[in-house]
Scaffold this motif. Structure first.
Motif, short mmCIF file in Angstrom:
data_model
loop_
_atom_site.label_atom_id
_atom_site.label_comp_id
_atom_site.label_asym_id
_atom_site.label_seq_id
_atom_site.Cartn_x
_atom_site.Cartn_y
_atom_site.Cartn_z
N GLY A 159 30.91 38.34 32.84
CA GLY A 159 30.15 39.37 33.62
C GLY A 159 31.00 39.51 35.01
N VAL A 160 30.77 40.75 35.67
CA VAL A 160 31.08 41.03 36.70
C VAL A 160 30.09 41.51 37.72
N MET A 161 30.41 41.44 39.00
CA MET A 161 29.40 41.89 40.03
C MET A 161 30.58 42.72 41.21
N TRP A 162 29.94 43.63 41.66
CA TRP A 162 30.70 44.47 42.70
C TRP A 162 29.91 44.65 43.99
N ASP A 163 30.00 44.17 44.92
CA ASP A 163 29.18 44.36 46.16
C ASP A 163 29.84 45.56 46.96
N ASN A 201 32.24 26.76 32.59
CA ASN A 201 31.94 28.03 33.36
C ASN A 201 33.03 28.15 34.54
N LEU A 202 33.81 29.33 34.29
CA LEU A 202 34.66 29.83 35.37
C LEU A 202 34.16 30.84 36.28
N GLU A 203 34.14 30.65 37.86
CA GLU A 203 33.63 31.91 38.34
C GLU A 203 34.73 32.02 39.67
N TYR A 204 34.89 33.59 39.86
CA TYR A 204 35.86 33.95 40.77
C TYR A 204 35.33 35.01 41.71
N ASN A 205 35.63 34.83 42.92
CA ASN A 205 35.31 36.04 43.58
C ASN A 205 36.36 36.46 44.85
N TYR A 206 36.75 37.67 45.03
CA TYR A 206 37.72 38.11 45.87
C TYR A 206 37.04 38.70 47.17
N ASP A 207 37.13 37.98 48.07
CA ASP A 207 36.61 38.38 49.65
C ASP A 207 35.27 38.59 49.50
N LYS A 208 34.42 37.82 48.51
CA LYS A 208 33.15 37.91 48.45
C LYS A 208 32.49 39.43 48.16
N LYS A 262 42.43 30.78 51.57
CA LYS A 262 42.44 31.63 52.69
C LYS A 262 40.99 32.33 52.73
N ASP A 263 40.06 31.84 52.45
CA ASP A 263 38.55 32.46 52.45
C ASP A 263 38.44 33.69 51.68
N ILE A 264 39.37 34.18 50.99
CA ILE A 264 39.70 35.22 50.16
C ILE A 264 39.22 35.23 48.73
N HIS A 265 40.24 34.31 48.16
CA HIS A 265 40.28 34.04 46.83
C HIS A 265 39.36 32.64 46.75
N ASN A 266 38.13 32.75 46.02
CA ASN A 266 37.29 31.79 45.73
C ASN A 266 37.00 31.61 44.41
N PHE A 267 37.33 30.08 43.82
CA PHE A 267 36.99 29.77 42.69
C PHE A 267 35.78 28.56 42.54
N SER A 268 35.33 28.87 41.41
CA SER A 268 34.22 27.55 41.22
C SER A 268 34.32 27.52 39.42
N LEU A 269 34.82 26.09 39.18
CA LEU A 269 34.42 25.64 37.87
C LEU A 269 33.34 24.66 37.56
N ILE A 307 32.97 33.71 33.59
CA ILE A 307 33.11 33.57 32.07
C ILE A 307 32.67 32.21 31.59
N SER A 308 31.86 32.29 30.71
CA SER A 308 31.46 30.94 30.02
C SER A 308 31.66 30.66 28.79
N PHE A 309 31.91 29.49 28.29
CA PHE A 309 32.00 29.23 26.96
C PHE A 309 31.36 27.93 26.34
N ARG A 310 30.65 27.86 25.37
CA ARG A 310 29.83 26.80 24.92
C ARG A 310 30.29 26.70 23.39
N ARG A 311 30.16 25.28 23.11
CA ARG A 311 30.38 24.96 21.73
C ARG A 311 29.38 24.27 21.15
N ASP A 312 28.27 24.45 20.18
CA ASP A 312 27.22 23.63 20.00
C ASP A 312 27.13 23.06 18.49
N GLY A 313 26.63 22.04 18.39
CA GLY A 313 26.46 21.46 17.13
C GLY A 313 25.04 20.87 16.98
#
Length: 981
Positions: free
Chosen positions: A591-595, A555-562, A495-502, A568-574
């Motif tokens: 991390g978080v950001m507030w507009d 890496n997972l990103e989420y924003n509510y109504d922009k 609904k253009d309010i909850h926006n996810f990116s993975l 949040i990011s996670f990495r396993r390195d060898g």
């Protein structure tokens, strides 16, 4: 009959052609944005590559036929189409496209994001900032452009690689250079010199944990993301650029502060070093040579030429370029020639798949002057007495040894000791991308960084210093760095309010390195200088090494109504560099950001057009050490004609990742639609540092690499950008960047409170930054003329300056203590201005560093007449003690003027005009009307034209604890022409 029908057909075709031409007409108009005209709008006939651009008054003129569709495109505005009808005039007012107008930067693994939606801290520098700089390395153009990103150019060699770091030095032992990613593939910092900066679209600096942690093990020192140019679907263009310039020493204050013939001989007479008769004999020839003008060339030329083809269609785009860069250094045998080629192709196979390739190729030849340090053949050549001359009675250079001075002509040395390094650098990448369902993108990319480097060095047998006894050496190195990355990206909006990116992925990096060296001597003919022609001292060496990284990340990103953003990011390195039980480590960030400006309670605050808050915390790792430090290893040698084995390194099976934790918080303000202010605080703490820990020599080793200690860098970044005036005729946009970084050592090794790094004069002290450690000079006793030094207190990590406790007996070991002077400058930044009026444009950039200190080892030679008697000296030594009551800089001639003490640690803070460029974009009204020439830009650029510093050595920008015989930085004046066809 056949002939007649052919004639009728010809007439019919001519009639149709006449009708066709009759339909073609000239369409003209004005394109605006609101009341202001828009220059540079692209107008093309749809389905063709034919097109024009609006001039500085927003006017255009194009030939088209009734029924053609004109496409109007301009970055940041909605693309608009108009069909050609009976009217010959089409005027438009384009509307801003909020989705396009906003700046887009490239972050983790090639994903592009609008600046307003980035949770992490990232700063982008566009191609306009870097393209016209007369230097081979793009990093030089970034000095002072990004808050917290420090860049220093330590040498005037054309092929020199600047040093650069982000938010201080993150380790006491491991490397601190940021990770460099070009088009998704990591490259070495040295590779930057071999690339063509004109091929870069943008350079983005990822600064905080939220932005960098997806790169995990290699991102502890920040990430530099380089995006190269792509073609455009808006039509085909040809760009031709050429520059010609000259180089000179950036700051001649140091070189002009040496005594002339009369000053030097008067000093000798006054101090009793020479008699009047001896002085008269020395001055008989009347010479007064300024030796720096002899050892360094004036107006050394730089030539650069670039040709680029770009364009595309709805399905494919391409960018192909050729480049040439030739720069002659100021010192003899100091040159750099580079030839580059790039081809970037991106093609859409169908609606759900595309592929692309990026190929970069370069070939360069490098010659460097190696007579720095303690060499009187350049670095210490100013010791030469001015009453000698390198020219004969005809004014020609004396070949061979210079009479009196006793050193060889530098040109003669360069000719008789040829040394050339040539390198082939290839960086190919390719990817394929599929979208099996909407918003799900699967991508596989493979890239290689490959180079072969070969150095050939000789001493010709005809060299008069060693006749018929030449030598030849050859060394060859090869690096193949292979990267394979597989990623999955998915985005979803509810609904253009909850926006996810993975994004999730896997990456493997493998590095292979090989080196061999051969040497022989005894060549007796200039025509026979190959290795095989040397019968003596034959030697050979050969080595190779490998390492591999294997990583998984998400890496997972989420924003509510922009309005509210989180990621949040996670990495396993060898890494193969660590012990078998310690190869893998996990890194993460959030991390978080507030507009804030989008909140209802902020809508009535009209003077504040933007307000954002960002914060992030996360970890990253560092493995920037040798490839086999965790392993006990053996080497081979020859003993009595047989191969023998011996232990070479002790190893440390417990060796593991150096880890960094970083907190960043910041606010961004937009003020009155005219200014943007960004303030960020960061705290960067490094633990389990990879340090060569000293060991008792009885163990058989001087040091063992271990995970020890803790280091903190904390500071603030401030960036301020203005748009004081911005319209179609006039724009004035100043900027300021500022960084303050405080370094503090929290913990060392072996329960030590301090450690003095051998032979450096730099110490590590708990609770302090890296600090210079020397005897502290107290001054000259005005009654006796003796030099005095402060006697250290019981705790030599504290600076003690008791005027009642001084000594005139110098002992470097007994008198050393903390000087309180930091090795690294805490304050760095820049400021500048971008302004233009109609077709004229002015760009000025300054960079500065404050609190920078540098050990001026040159002064030990040039301010020490009682040690280096008979040689020229700095004019400063004329201020020496002669009688009781004199307050002077230097002691009586009964004492050594200069010791290795704190007086040689000088304030090397500087302010430097890094760039000034003035250009003129020729109006389209003055260009040919046939559309062949789309634009013409003329400009003049200056680099390093002004330097302000208290440092008395050759150059304050040297990024080291000590400067001795530095090849000084250069300043350039360059004229350039950019043509678009």
């Amino acid at each position: 009959m056949k002939t007649k029908s052919h004639g009728i057909l010809t007439l019919f075709m001519a009639f149709l052609l006449q009708i066709s031409f009759a339909q073609e007409k000239t369409i003209s108009g004005t394109i605006k944005s609101g009341p202001d005209p828009l220059p540079g709008v692209s107008i093309t006939i749809k389905g063709t590559s034919s097109g024009v651009e609006t001039d500085f008054n927003g006017k255009y003129s194009i030939k088209a036929k009734i029924g053609d569709v004109l496409v109007f495109r301009f970055l940041g505005y909605t693309t608009t189409e108009r069909k050609v009808g009976k009217s010959n005039v089409i005027n438009l007012s384009l509307t801003e496209d909020a989705n396009v107008l906003e700046e887009v930067v490239v972050v983790g693994y090639g994903s592009k994001k609008r600046v307003s939606s980035i949770v992490g801290s990232a700063a982008a520098v566009t191609t306009e900032t870097i393209v016209n700089r007369p230097t081979a390395n793009v990093m030089d153009a970034l000095q002072g452009q990004v808050a917290g990103f420090q860049v220093y150019t330590s040498s005037g060699e054309p092929s020199a690689t600047p040093s650069f770091r982000l938010h201080g030095n993150g380790s006491l032992g491991a490397g601190s250079t940021p990770l460099i990613i070009m088009d998704g593939v990591p490259i070495r910092s040295g590779t930057l010199v071999s690339l063509n900066p004109r091929d870069f679209e943008s350079v983005t600096i990822l600064k905080d944990a939220s932005a960098t942690s997806i790169y995990g093990s290699r991102a502890a020192n920040g990430v530099v993301v380089i995006t190269t140019k792509k073609g455009s679907k808006n039509g085909n263009t040809i760009d031709i650029s050429t520059q010609y310039g000259v180089s000179n020493i950036a700051n001649t204050d140091f070189y002009e502060n040496f005594m002339n013939s009369k000053e030097l001989t008067d000093f000798w007479l006054a101090t009793g070093y020479r008699s009047q008769e001896q002085v008269d004999a020395l001055l008989a020839d009347g010479h007064d040579t300024e030796w720096y003008k002899y050892y360094y060339k004036e107006n050394a030329p730089t030539i650069q030429a670039d040709l680029a083809f770009s364009g595309g269609s709805e399905k494919s785009t391409y960018y192909v370029s050729l480049g040439l860069f030739n720069q002659e250094g100021l010192a003899y045998r100091s040159d750099y020639d580079k030839y580059t080629f790039r081809a970037n192709i991106d093609s859409k196979i169908n609606d759900w798949s595309r592929f692309g390739t990026n190929l970069s190729f370069s070939y360069d030849e490098t010659q460097t002057n190696n007579y720095g340090s303690n060499s009187t053949n350049r670095g210490l050549a100013l010791l030469a007495q001015p009453f000698y001359s390198p020219y004969d009675e005809n004014g020609d250079n004396i070949e061979g040894v210079i009479p009196g001075w006793g050193r060889y002509n530098p040109r003669y040395l360069a000719d008789n000791f040829p040394s050339v390094t040539n390198k082939v650098q290839v960086n190919p990448t390719a990817f394929i991308e599929v979208e099996p369902i909407e918003n799900l993108i699967l991508k596989t990319q493979a890239g290689i960084e490959f180079y072969d480097s070969r150095n050939s060095s000789k001493r010709l047998p005809s060299y008069i210093g060693s006749l018929a006894n030449g030598y030849s050496s050859e060394n060859f190195s090869r690096i193949i760095n292979t990267t394979v990355t597989n990623t999955l990206q998915y985005s979803y909006s509810l609904k253009d309010i909850h926006n996810f990116s993975l994004i999730a992925g896997q990456e493997t990096i493998k590095n292979d390195y090989e080196y061999f060296y051969a040497y022989s001597a005894g060549q007796n003919d200039d025509r026979l200088t190959l290795l095989s022609s040397g019968p003596n001292n034959r030697n050979v060496n050969h080595s190779e090494s490998q390492y591999i990284f294997s990583s998984y990340f998400t890496n997972l990103e989420y924003n509510y109504d922009k309005k509210y953003y989180g990621d949040i990011s996670f990495r396993r390195d060898g890494s193969s560099r660590f012990g078998k039980d310690n190869k893998y480590a996990n890194f993460w960030a959030a991390g978080v950001m507030w507009d804030i400006k989008k909140e209802d309670f902020m809508q009535d605050i009209t003077w504040l057009n933007e307000l954002k808050f960002r914060t992030s915390y996360g970890t990253s790792g560092n493995s920037n050490i040798g490839n086999y430090e965790s392993l006990a290893s053996v080497g081979t040698g020859v003993y009595e004609g047989n191969t023998g084995w011996f232990l070479t390194t002790p190893g440390n099976s417990g060796l593991t990742w150096e880890e960094q934790k970083k907190l960043t918080s910041g606010l961004t303000f937009g003020l009155f639609e005219k200014a943007t202010l960004s303030v960020e605080y960061y705290n960067r703490r490094t633990t389990s540092m990879l340090i060569d820990v000293p060991q008792p020599y009885t163990t058989g080793w001087s040091s063992i690499t271990s995970n020890v200690g803790e280091l903190e860098n904390a500071g603030v970044d401030i960036t301020l950008n203005f748009d004081i005036i911005k319209n179609s005729d006039l724009h004035i946009s100043p900027y300021v960047t500022f960084n303050y970084n405080k370094e503090k050592i929290i913990e060392l090794f072996q329960d030590r409170d301090y450690w003095i790094i051998p032979n450096t004069g730099v110490s590590w002290i708990k609770g302090q930054p890296r600090t210079f450690f020397r005897a502290i000079f107290a001054g000259i006793n005005s009654e006796t003329g003796a030099p005095e030094w402060y006697v250290p207190g019981d705790d030599i990590t504290k600076t003690t300056k008791d005027p009642n406790n001084v000594t005139s007996v110098f002992n470097a070991a007994d008198l050393q203590q903390s000087t309180g002077q930091s090795r690294y400058a805490p304050v760095n930044g820049g400021f500048g201005l971008n302004a233009g009026y109609k077709g004229f444009n002015l760009q000025v950039d300054f960079s500065f560093s404050s609190g920078k200190y540098l050990f001026n080892n040159d002064a030990y030679f040039f301010e020490n007449p009682t040690v280096f008697g008979g040689f020229n000296q700095s004019k400063d030594v004329l201020d020496y003690w002669q009688q009781p009551g004199d307050v002077t800089t230097y002691p009586s001639t009964d004492y050594q003027f200069t010791q290795f003490d704190s007086r040689l640690i000088e304030n090397a803070s500087f302010l430097r005009m890094k760039n000034i460029s003035f250009g003129y974009q020729v109006p389209t009204d003055f260009l040919p009307k046939n559309g062949f020439l789309k634009s013409l830009n003329l400009y003049i650029t200056g680099r390093n034209l002004l330097t302000f510093t208290k440092y008395t050595g050759p150059d304050p920008e040297v990024d080291s604890n000590i400067s001795l015989g530095a090849n000084p930085n250069t300043k350039q004046i360059t004229f350039g022409v950019d043509i678009k066809l």
